[in-house]
Design an enzyme around this catalytic site. Structure first.
Site, PDB file in Angstrom:
ATOM      1  N   HIS A   1       0.846  -1.204   0.000  1.00  0.00           N
ATOM      2  CA  HIS A   1       0.000   0.000   0.000  1.00  0.00           C
ATOM      3  C   HIS A   1       0.875   1.246   0.000  1.00  0.00           C
ATOM      4  O   HIS A   1       2.095   1.164   0.061  1.00  0.00           O
ATOM      5  CB  HIS A   1      -0.982  -0.013   1.164  1.00  0.00           C
ATOM      6  CG  HIS A   1      -0.333   0.023   2.523  1.00  0.00           C
ATOM      7  ND1 HIS A   1       0.270  -1.075   3.082  1.00  0.00           N
ATOM      8  CD2 HIS A   1      -0.203   1.009   3.429  1.00  0.00           C
ATOM      9  CE1 HIS A   1       0.743  -0.748   4.286  1.00  0.00           C
ATOM     10  NE2 HIS A   1       0.474   0.512   4.512  1.00  0.00           N
TER      11      HIS A   1
ATOM     12  N   HIS B   1       1.479   3.783   2.039  1.00  0.00           N
ATOM     13  CA  HIS B   1       2.155   4.423   3.168  1.00  0.00           C
ATOM     14  C   HIS B   1       3.666   4.390   2.972  1.00  0.00           C
ATOM     15  O   HIS B   1       4.218   3.397   2.504  1.00  0.00           O
ATOM     16  CB  HIS B   1       1.775   3.716   4.473  1.00  0.00           C
ATOM     17  CG  HIS B   1       0.466   4.206   5.029  1.00  0.00           C
ATOM     18  ND1 HIS B   1      -0.296   3.463   5.885  1.00  0.00           N
ATOM     19  CD2 HIS B   1      -0.205   5.366   4.827  1.00  0.00           C
ATOM     20  CE1 HIS B   1      -1.392   4.145   6.201  1.00  0.00           C
ATOM     21  NE2 HIS B   1      -1.358   5.305   5.569  1.00  0.00           N
TER      22      HIS B   1
ATOM     23  N   ASP C   1       6.100   4.049   4.933  1.00  0.00           N
ATOM     24  CA  ASP C   1       6.895   2.994   5.566  1.00  0.00           C
ATOM     25  C   ASP C   1       6.785   1.681   4.788  1.00  0.00           C
ATOM     26  O   ASP C   1       7.367   0.677   5.170  1.00  0.00           O
ATOM     27  CB  ASP C   1       6.527   2.815   7.050  1.00  0.00           C
ATOM     28  CG  ASP C   1       5.071   2.456   7.258  1.00  0.00           C
ATOM     29  OD1 ASP C   1       4.239   2.877   6.427  1.00  0.00           O
ATOM     30  OD2 ASP C   1       4.747   1.766   8.237  1.00  0.00           O
ATOM     31  N   HIS C   2       6.031   1.708   3.671  1.00  0.00           N
ATOM     32  CA  HIS C   2       5.955   0.523   2.817  1.00  0.00           C
ATOM     33  C   HIS C   2       6.447   0.782   1.397  1.00  0.00           C
ATOM     34  O   HIS C   2       6.711  -0.146   0.655  1.00  0.00           O
ATOM     35  CB  HIS C   2       4.530  -0.021   2.783  1.00  0.00           C
ATOM     36  CG  HIS C   2       4.101  -0.580   4.102  1.00  0.00           C
ATOM     37  ND1 HIS C   2       4.112  -1.920   4.379  1.00  0.00           N
ATOM     38  CD2 HIS C   2       3.717   0.033   5.245  1.00  0.00           C
ATOM     39  CE1 HIS C   2       3.721  -2.119   5.642  1.00  0.00           C
ATOM     40  NE2 HIS C   2       3.471  -0.945   6.183  1.00  0.00           N
TER      41      HIS C   2
ATOM     42  N   HIS D   1      -7.402  -1.156   5.635  1.00  0.00           N
ATOM     43  CA  HIS D   1      -6.291  -0.295   6.032  1.00  0.00           C
ATOM     44  C   HIS D   1      -6.312   1.088   5.385  1.00  0.00           C
ATOM     45  O   HIS D   1      -6.597   2.062   6.042  1.00  0.00           O
ATOM     46  CB  HIS D   1      -4.961  -0.997   5.792  1.00  0.00           C
ATOM     47  CG  HIS D   1      -3.789  -0.242   6.367  1.00  0.00           C
ATOM     48  ND1 HIS D   1      -3.682   0.005   7.714  1.00  0.00           N
ATOM     49  CD2 HIS D   1      -2.732   0.351   5.773  1.00  0.00           C
ATOM     50  CE1 HIS D   1      -2.584   0.708   7.929  1.00  0.00           C
ATOM     51  NE2 HIS D   1      -1.996   0.941   6.784  1.00  0.00           N
TER      52      HIS D   1
ATOM     53  N   ASP E   1      -0.257  -4.096   5.680  1.00  0.00           N
ATOM     54  CA  ASP E   1      -1.064  -3.681   6.825  1.00  0.00           C
ATOM     55  C   ASP E   1      -2.516  -3.954   6.480  1.00  0.00           C
ATOM     56  O   ASP E   1      -2.936  -3.726   5.355  1.00  0.00           O
ATOM     57  CB  ASP E   1      -0.869  -2.186   7.099  1.00  0.00           C
ATOM     58  CG  ASP E   1       0.546  -1.910   7.591  1.00  0.00           C
ATOM     59  OD1 ASP E   1       1.313  -2.883   7.790  1.00  0.00           O
ATOM     60  OD2 ASP E   1       0.883  -0.724   7.777  1.00  0.00           O
TER      61      ASP E   1
ATOM     62  N   GLU F   1       1.462  -8.568   9.586  1.00  0.00           N
ATOM     63  CA  GLU F   1       1.839  -7.441  10.421  1.00  0.00           C
ATOM     64  C   GLU F   1       1.321  -7.720  11.824  1.00  0.00           C
ATOM     65  O   GLU F   1       0.431  -8.559  12.017  1.00  0.00           O
ATOM     66  CB  GLU F   1       1.221  -6.145   9.884  1.00  0.00           C
ATOM     67  CG  GLU F   1      -0.301  -6.129   9.959  1.00  0.00           C
ATOM     68  CD  GLU F   1      -0.842  -4.842  10.563  1.00  0.00           C
ATOM     69  OE1 GLU F   1      -0.160  -4.255  11.433  1.00  0.00           O
ATOM     70  OE2 GLU F   1      -1.946  -4.428  10.170  1.00  0.00           O
TER      71      GLU F   1
ATOM     72  N   HIS G   1       6.519  -6.148  11.437  1.00  0.00           N
ATOM     73  CA  HIS G   1       5.820  -4.887  11.603  1.00  0.00           C
ATOM     74  C   HIS G   1       5.147  -4.822  12.973  1.00  0.00           C
ATOM     75  O   HIS G   1       3.928  -4.690  13.095  1.00  0.00           O
ATOM     76  CB  HIS G   1       4.775  -4.736  10.476  1.00  0.00           C
ATOM     77  CG  HIS G   1       4.301  -3.322  10.256  1.00  0.00           C
ATOM     78  ND1 HIS G   1       3.370  -2.723  11.060  1.00  0.00           N
ATOM     79  CD2 HIS G   1       4.624  -2.420   9.319  1.00  0.00           C
ATOM     80  CE1 HIS G   1       3.129  -1.498  10.618  1.00  0.00           C
ATOM     81  NE2 HIS G   1       3.883  -1.285   9.560  1.00  0.00           N
TER      82      HIS G   1
END
Lengths: 600, 658
Positions: free
Chosen positions: A68, A70, A72-73, A157, A178, A203, A414
């Site tokens: 996705h 975000h 952090d991904h 998410h 996530d 996660e 995660h």
């Protein structure tokens, strides 16, 4: 024995910088390519040199999957593909493909333009990187190459978030990214079928939390906002532009409408309007209710929520402001926070998880005196509230997903090590599957035991299924066939067909045994006695007395002749082929024992 | 493998495929050409229609004059319009396991199938197909229900009576099967049985068959279907297009290597070029408006209309039409325009890229924003206030028998300034116009059918090389009106198998293998033997488990240890339980070596005699003889089991086991 290897380069016993290497049946797949919000140095990106020291990443990796948008991904993606160098396919869903470059650009701007960093990826690199992206549909089976296939499942998410199944032959891994197992105001719940992967990589942000009902949290949130506004205070809600923001906007919008409130609600930065537009165009990715009613009323067209201008922060009177970013680590939300922190009438509501090292994390852990840039001390008098609105599965949700997918092994990423440990035990207890939680750089190996698919000739299969129409559990039917292995093909055929295909003739091995029995009667009477005897014992076999005076037991032939010298002795000739070996041997020993005394 | 053909309409197919114990219905097309035999349903009382004379038989009898009306030499049924359903008697439709829908035009008969036949299965379709299909059904139900008609004619359907009627009523088929339109509750019930699928999603049916929808390039969410097992592949091609319009392009590569390719839904106007037709459409429209006339475009609420609006978007300014209002009137107009914007993933590349910006993929959003295009649920209400002439009206239904279009035909038909432009190819425009004759209005026929034409088909077939092609009989001969055009038919080798309504075809295929899985423990126990270079064999004795049509081979269970009972053994206890088959043998026995082996094992009195076919080996003392021939060995001995077993094993050493 075949094995699956998993090495987290990020997100191993940690939140942030998600990046997991998976090797399955000779294929190497990288799952996510995130950045870490808690670091500003080298540690913010995964260490890609781990993958290969000298070779090109493209040669080593078969594909990259982004779960996705975000950061952090996906935050390290342009660095990975353009600066380290990767030209293979990158898979993500359509909404992720649409939104990801915007967040990357935003991230780049903050880092390069505001913080003045150099040696960072450029706008052009983001564009070039996105050209390597292949968009996938939900549930579409994407054939990466002849053997490797991937499939996306809905993850909740955020808009476009997906879980991915990676499959080679009959071995498979599911990576959740996530996910959220409960539908919220704008997204649906994650869903996966009973795909029984060898490994589920999940996660575990909220590994130990069981969250109370969403309704309670929403009521709580509205109450706090309402009270603050009533007493003339200002409410700051730090959010990320896409995701929670939309959910909370829908919530406040409907509340404002119902309560007829007048205090202004603002949404910071230009990204927001654009963000809402994405939600409108990708409405098929939102929840059922929004999709059903969008023609009449599009939930992402807000009446009460207006664009924020920097000057508004100093306006007197109550207001609610949504400002980015969500962890108060930079940008507009931090600026507003500094302005409002000194007044106890005000309130900051943190609606999501904050990574260690961020201002958000500090105030949530109770710190009230913050050292800001230039050694300035900021005293926090405003109320600080935390509300978990971030759409991660809680412990209950994680267990639910495991129940849905029925994996043979589980691997947690995660999340924080301590919490993972707790969840790991719970998973192992409840599901009796192995659960792993490797740290970054640590490799977990899982042995799989795949069955081997072969082609069976329909003739042989039909012969077997026709015999065993009613399968008896206690007496399983044995099936006999010959497996022909040629090149890489495996075919199971009947022995006769195998001989024929190889151009070989059958060699018949036959035995004929002479059994002497004492019986003074006439030959045909002896035969009759033998027949009755065998018939009485061999109830499950076809025993026949043929007109020519011989007896058959299945395909075994028995003939009687008088002994040439001794009239009282009869010679039974028992003849069978090698295929009837057991029965033939049994019959001779049975007949050797003689006939029972009882006659006729 | 059998194909039951339930519809005779080549572009509105309904076939049932029986394949590996599954029963799969391919599409659910509803033949609406039957409605052309009916009088239009006017939204407001039409004096003209109500004054039409009743039809009188040649012999002067008038018993049908209530049911049948005459207009300009044509006879029409004065009744609620009825549709010609797919065959329901050819096979028991309650046995259908799944229905695969290829596009929204091919699902219009769905409520009749799912709600009236005892159907209990699942319907598979893509999300756009379902959403737009729902809109089409909603519009259909709405336009028929809002004009309640007291009369329901049935006398004319009597076979004896029908014979006396003029054509085309006389020749109408299966009139007793014609049905009135379904209701919204039935539509909702039917749609609730649909499961949404995405392109290239593999859907397992009972473990026996896998079905996969592929993009067909014809409409939003339109699909072709692959129906396959491990060894057979049937491609169902229905309504495909190679033109670049708004949908995702057609996936051709995945159709390769089919055993059977069922080909339906080709263009209905093989001689017209869609691009040329669009040009003609625009110029006729512009000319009429410039002359102060109105333009009526009978159309469906979704599909080609998106492309037409896009063309007009680019065209109106340059053609000086900026001030002409465009009206789109349909109970689902708003929904259709809104839905078209949210299916980014199903659109062609260009439109997808727009969504990434993010901008609406279709420019009609801008037409609406700038008030150039206005949409209304019907002619009543707001429309009557806003209505300005000259104007352009898009509205349904293309058959001109119901919907708001009927009103505009009555309103504008008398003036030669106005033009009706036919773009939908499903109905003959002359037949559609018949109940409005005499007509002063101009009629322009610009059928836009983007589906495959015969040149594209022959290219496609060359490309994907199916072993057999199956198609409606109409495609195996030139169109009846152009019998010299032998290029307007399918040309392939072997020639296609053709079907007509109510026929059952047996499809050729040879299935010789099935997939089976060997469990790892069993695989470990196998001992492969190289028989020839590169070919190894292993004999397998295993337990077969079959569940959900999946076969698995497992290690045979270890024989249970006989319970140590002290009971006296009965003779029959020793009877071998199941018959453990021994492997087949192959090879031959070299006599000299065999004799040497015998001697090595302690037989000293071996004697060999030659026979016609081989040898006889005599063991004199044991009174045993062994006949050895090329393909057989026969051991004849006294009942001396240890000896026999010893000889057996010596013989086996020379043979290969299978």
């Amino acid at each position: 024995m075949p094995e699956i290897k998993v090495t987290p380069l990020g997100a191993g016993q940690d939140v942030g910088r998600s990046c997991i290497l998976v090797s399955i049946a000779g294929k190497n797949v990288m799952l996510d390519c995130g950045m870490h919000m808690g670091y500003n140095d080298d540690r913010r990106f995964p260490d890609f040199s781990y993958i290969t020291q000298n070779g090109r990443l493209t040669d080593f990796l078969d594909c990259v999957i982004i779960s996705h948008f975000h950061l952090d991904h996906c935050g390290a993606l342009p660095y990975f593909s353009e600066m380290v160098g990767y030209d293979g396919p990158i898979y993500m869903t359509h909404p992720t493909k649409a939104i990801c470059p915007i967040l990357l650009e935003d991230y780049r701007k903050i880092t390069v333009d505001k913080k003045g960093e150099t040696n960072f990826f450029t706008s052009q690199m983001i564009k070039d990187c996105m050209k390597k992206v292949v968009a996938v549909h939900l549930h579409q089976t994407v054939q990466v190459d002849e053997e490797l296939e991937i499939k996306a499942y809905y993850a909740g998410h955020v808009l476009g978030a997906a879980m991915f199944q990676i499959k080679v032959g009959c071995e498979s891994v599911v990576y959740t990214g996530d996910y959220n197992m409960t539908p919220d105001r704008h997204l649906g719940a994650a869903w996966i079928d009973k795909c029984r992967p060898d490994l589920l990589i999940s996660e575990s942000t909220y590994a130990t939390t069981i969250r109370d009902s969403k309704r309670c949290r929403e009521r709580d949130f509205l109450k706090k906002v309402h009270e603050t506004v009533e007493r003339g205070g200002k409410v700051l809600i730090p959010v990320f532009a896409l995701g929670r923001a939309q959910e909370l906007c829908i919530l406040l919008e409907t509340f404002w409408e119902r309560m007829n409130l007048k205090a202004p609600i603002y949404f910071s930065t230009g990204l927001t309007e654009k963000a809402n537009h994405y939600y409108k165009l990708f409405i098929t990715w939102t929840n059922q209710k929004i999709r059903k009613t969008f023609v009449q009323r599009n939930m992402f067209e807000f009446k009460h929520i207006k664009a924020f201008d920097r000057a508004f922060a100093d306006n007197p009177g109550p207001m609610v402001v949504f400002a980015t970013p969500g962890m108060l680590h930079a940008g507009q939300s931090l600026q507003i926070f500094r302005k409002w922190a000194g007044n106890e009438k005000n309130m900051v509501i943190m609606p999501g998880y904050c990574v260690q090292g961020t201002v958000g994390h500090k105030i949530l852990s109770g710190q009230r005196k913050l050292e800001m840039e230039g050694r300035q001390i900021l005293e926090v008098k405003m109320q600080v509230e935390y509300m978990s609105f971030s759409a991660h599965a809680d412990a209950k949700g994680i267990m639910q997903l495991i129940r849905q997918a029925e994996p043979r092994n589980v691997l947690l990423v995660h999340g924080e090590a301590k919490k993972m440990e707790f969840l790991k035990q719970k998973i192992e207890q409840e599901f009796h599957v192995s659960c792993y939680m490797p740290a970054n750089g640590e490799t977990t190996t899982i042995f799989t035991n795949p069955s081997i698919p072969v082609d069976i000739s329909l003739g042989l299969l039909k012969r077997e299924t026709a015999i065993g129409l009613l399968p008896d559990v206690k007496k399983p039917k044995l099936m006999h066939g010959t497996l022909i292995m040629k090149d890489n093909s495996f075919r199971l055929v009947s022995p006769e067909q195998a001989l024929k295909e190889l151009g070989l003739a059958e060699h018949q091995l036959r035995f004929t045994c002479r059994v002497h029995i004492q019986d003074p009667r006439k030959e045909h009477e002896t035969v009759l006695r033998v027949y009755n005897h065998l018939k009485g014992i061999l109830k499950d076999y076809s025993v026949q007395h043929l007109p020519d005076g011989s007896i058959t037991v299945e395909s075994i032939l028995i003939q009687a002749t008088a002994h040439s010298e001794d009239q009282g002795t009869k010679v039974l000739l028992v003849s069978w082929t090698y295929q009837d070996e057991e029965l033939g041997s049994y019959l001779t020993s049975l007949l050797k024992k003689g006939l029972p005394q009882s006659t006729s | 493998m059998k194909l039951y053909c339930l519809s005779g309409h080549p572009t509105l197919p309904c076939n049932v495929l029986k394949f590996k114990s599954t029963t799969i219905m391919l599409d659910c097309g509803l033949d609406m050409t039957s409605t052309l035999n009916f009088l239009p349903l006017p939204l407001v009382q039409s004096p003209r229609l109500s004054k039409l004379p009743g039809w009188v038989l040649k012999d002067g009898s008038t018993f049908l004059d209530k049911e049948l009306k005459e207009c300009s030499g044509h006879v029409f049924v004065d009744s609620v319009p009825e549709f010609c359903l797919p065959e329901t008697e050819l096979l028991d439709l309650s046995t259908v396991d799944v229905i695969l829908i290829s596009n929204y035009h091919c699902m219009m008969a769905l409520p009749y199938i799912t709600e009236y036949t005892g159907f209990t299965g699942t319907v598979y379709a893509t999300e756009p197909t379902v959403q737009i299909g729902r809109l089409l059904m909603e519009e259909l139900v709405n336009s028929i229900e809002r004009v309640p008609k007291a009369q329901s004619a049935s006398m004319w359907k009597n076979k004896e009576v029908q014979r006396l009627l003029p054509a085309p009523l006389k020749d109408a088929v299966e009139v007793s099967m014609w049905r009135k339109c379904y209701t919204m509750p039935e539509v909702n019930a039917a749609l609730s049985k649909i499961q949404l699928v995405g392109y290239s999603q593999k859907i397992e049916l009972f473990g026996a068959v896998q079905v996969t929808p592929l993009s067909s390039g014809y409409a939003l969410g339109s699909s072709n279907w692959i129906i396959q097992s491990h060894y057979e592949k049937v491609s169902y091609v229905s309504g495909s297009s190679l033109l670049t319009t708004h949908p995702q392009p057609m996936d051709q590569a995945s159709l390769k290597n089919s055993d059977v390719l069922i080909l339906t839904g080709l263009t209905q106007i093989p001689t017209a070029n869609p691009d040329g037709m669009v040009g003609e459409f625009c110029s006729n429209l512009a000319m009429t408006v410039r002359n102060g006339g109105n333009v009526l475009v009978p159309c469906y609420p979704s599909g080609v209309i998106y492309d037409l609006l896009e063309c007009l978007y680019q065209y109106i300014d340059s053609a000086g039409l900026s001030n002409v209002p465009f009206y789109f009137i349909s109970p689902v107009a708003n929904s259709s325009l809104e839905f078209s914007q949210i299916f980014a993933e199903w659109l062609c590349h260009n439109k997808q890229t727009k969504v990434y910006l993010p901008e609406p993929p279709f420019p009609h959003a801008e037409l609406i924003q700038t008030n150039k295009l206005k949409h209304y649920p019907s002619i009543h209400g707001d429309f009557s206030n806003d209505f300005k002439q000259p104007c352009v009206v898009f509205t349904g239904h293309p058959s001109l028998r119901f919907g708001d279009v009927v009103h505009f035909m009555e309103l504008w038909g008398k003036s030669s300034l106005n033009t009706v432009i036919f773009t939908e190819p499903d109905f003959s425009y002359l037949d559609a116009l018949a109940p409005y004759q005499p007509l002063a209005m101009k009629c322009v026929y610009c059928p836009i059918d983007t589906r495959l034409n015969f040149i594209q088909v022959s290219k496609l077939l060359k490309e994907v090389q199916p072993l057999h092609v199956v198609c409606p009989e109409q495609y195996t001969q030139p169109p009846p009106t152009q019998s010299h055009r032998t290029d307007l038919m399918i040309d392939c080798q072997p020639p296609p198998m053709s079907y007509r309504r109510a026929e059952v075809l047996t499809l050729p295929y040879k299935r010789r293998y099935e997939k089976i899985e060997i469990m790892p423990e069993l695989a470990d126990s196998l001992v492969p033997l190289e028989i020839k270079p590169g070919i190894s064999l292993a004999t397998v004795s295993a337990v077969l488990h079959t569940k959900d049509n999946k076969h698995v081979l497992q290690l045979p269970p270890k024989p249970p240890q006989p319970p140590a009972s002290k009971k006296r053994k009965r003779v029959s206890d020793d009877v071998p339980e199941c018959k453990p088959l021994k492997p087949l043998l192959s090879g031959s026995i070299p006599v000299d070596q065999f004799v040497q082996t015998l001697e090595k094992h302690g037989f000293s009195d071996v004697k060999v005699e030659d026979t016609a076919k081989g040898h006889i080996v005599l063991l004199q003392e044991a009174e045993t003889l062994i006949q050895i021939e090329e393909d057989s060995t026969h051991i004849i001995c006294d009942n001396d089991e240890p000896l026999r077993v010893k000889l057996r094993d010596l013989v086996l050493k020379f043979l290969q086991k299978f």
